[in-house]
Design a protein around this motif. Sequence first.
Motif, short mmCIF file in Angstrom:
data_model
loop_
_atom_site.label_atom_id
_atom_site.label_comp_id
_atom_site.label_asym_id
_atom_site.label_seq_id
_atom_site.Cartn_x
_atom_site.Cartn_y
_atom_site.Cartn_z
N TYR A 8 -7.77 1.34 5.66
CA TYR A 8 -7.46 1.75 4.29
C TYR A 8 -8.39 1.04 3.33
N LEU B 22 -4.52 -1.73 -4.12
CA LEU B 22 -3.40 -1.70 -5.05
C LEU B 22 -3.89 -2.36 -6.33
N GLN B 23 -3.92 -1.62 -7.44
CA GLN B 23 -4.46 -2.15 -8.69
C GLN B 23 -3.40 -2.94 -9.45
N VAL C 227 -8.19 1.92 -0.22
CA VAL C 227 -7.69 2.12 -1.57
C VAL C 227 -6.87 0.89 -1.95
N GLY D 266 2.80 1.32 -3.49
CA GLY D 266 1.95 1.32 -4.67
C GLY D 266 0.90 2.40 -4.71
N VAL D 267 0.35 2.78 -3.54
CA VAL D 267 -0.73 3.78 -3.50
C VAL D 267 -0.20 5.13 -3.03
N ALA E 192 2.46 -0.97 -9.49
CA ALA E 192 1.92 -2.03 -8.63
C ALA E 192 2.82 -3.27 -8.59
N TYR F 161 0.84 -1.21 0.00
CA TYR F 161 0.00 0.00 0.00
C TYR F 161 0.87 1.26 0.00
N GLY G 174 2.92 5.99 -5.20
CA GLY G 174 2.60 5.92 -6.62
C GLY G 174 3.54 5.08 -7.46
#
Length: 190
Positions: free
Chosen positions: A127, A131-132, A129, A62-63, A69, A59, A66
């Motif tokens: 959390y 991780l795509q 959001v 990756g989130v 992923a 997280y 940025g």
Amino acid sequence: GGTVLIVTPTLLLELTLVGIAFGALYSLTALGIVLIYKTTGVLNFAHGAIGMFSTFIAYEFGVVRGWPAPVALLLALLFAAGFGWFMERFTLRPLRERPVLTRVIVTLGWLLVLQALASLIWGDTTYHVPLQIFPQDGVHIFNLILGYNKIANVVVAAILAVLLGLFLRLSPLGIAMRATSDNPSAARLL
């Protein structure tokens, strides 16, 4: 005055598919716990905490930062492997002659340390959001969309289960790990 839930075939199919996807995630956790137990004889209570901390690392990179992923996922996996090695090498291995309960209590200590450390670093916030790693869409089945991430859960869990079984049964290292678990004294002599 209560809400009535009408179970339709579509809802039943959707719940079944989601259940299989979540079951695949649980099976991955179980594979790790079984592997550790079968090879060391210790029930590692920190297993889930290592997964949680690794997820926060993914997280974070990756989130929050940025990064791509796959890089964030690789960092999380490297942390999990490195921490598992560190924990075994420096806290469990020195205690291998101690009763199993002592080693289990050490894993409980690691669980508490990792939870407290995660709370200090990332706070007590939940959390949401993700991780795509896979695209948001998925495969259309009747009126449902089965997301690529859920498909990946099932595929990865199945592949890892088969590979782990083959590794433990056929590879020299896997056979040695099983032998060490079954009879540590004889394995040390060999």
